[in-house]
Design a protein around this motif. Structure first.
Motif: not given
Length: 177
Positions: A76-79, A28-30, A165-166, A41-43
């Motif tokens: 989506v990988d994160i979802i 992540y980036k702040e 994503f945030l 994220g990535k499909w």
């Protein structure tokens, strides 16, 4: 919250409800003075893959799709990884109400140093989020406890094929395994 990775070193991030929302396997980036974390994220294709084992389907009168799993889907990988649940969109008024309630619930749970920083910077972070409100998809954790939990915001940058994503950083609890 039990981690199955006792011998490995992982960091998992949970919201106030105990829902796992992120791990350190997604860098992540702040942004917005550390109030928000931005994660790419990535499909990806989920399901069995087609493996070429050297057979010649045309010689064996097989179809073109033979060997391809019909159950493979793009996610989506994160979802998918964190079993995020999509929520209906917010209008400006609903979003302001959510943020007021979220700030009120979260502030007393922060130590005094974090509380000061949170109060100092949350307004600008909220304005930043409001500027993108029409572009967001909204997600909550698996338990779907939007009242107590945190929202995860997803949007597509101009021309991007994958979502960004945030996360509301101060609402996440770090658990190291």
């Amino acid at each position: 919250m039990y981690c199955l990775c006792q011998k490995l070193k992982f960091v998992f991030l949970f919201d106030q409800t105990g829902d796992e929302l992120l791990s350190d396997s997604f860098p992540y980036k702040e942004i917005e003075n550390g109030m928000l974390w931005e994660v790419e994220g990535k499909w990806v294709v989920k399901g069995a893959m087609d493996f070429d084992i050297g057979a010649n389907p045309s010689a064996e009168e097989g179809g073109e799709d033979e060997g391809v799993d019909d159950q493979a889907v793009k996610v989506v990988d994160i979802i998918d990884t964190f079993r995020l649940q999509e929520q209906p969109s917010f209008d400006k008024k609903q979003f302001v109400m959510f943020m007021k309630r979220y700030i009120k619930q979260l502030s007393p749970k922060l130590d005094s140093e974090k509380q000061e920083l949170f109060k100092k910077h949350i307004e600008s972070a909220t304005k930043f989020l409001m500027s993108k409100l029409k572009d967001f998809q909204f997600f909550v954790g698996e338990s779907m406890e939007g009242e107590e939990g945190s929202l995860v915001f997803a949007y597509y940058r101009e021309g991007a094929a994958d979502p960004t994503f945030l996360y509301l950083a101060y609402g996440l609890k770090e658990i190291k395994c």
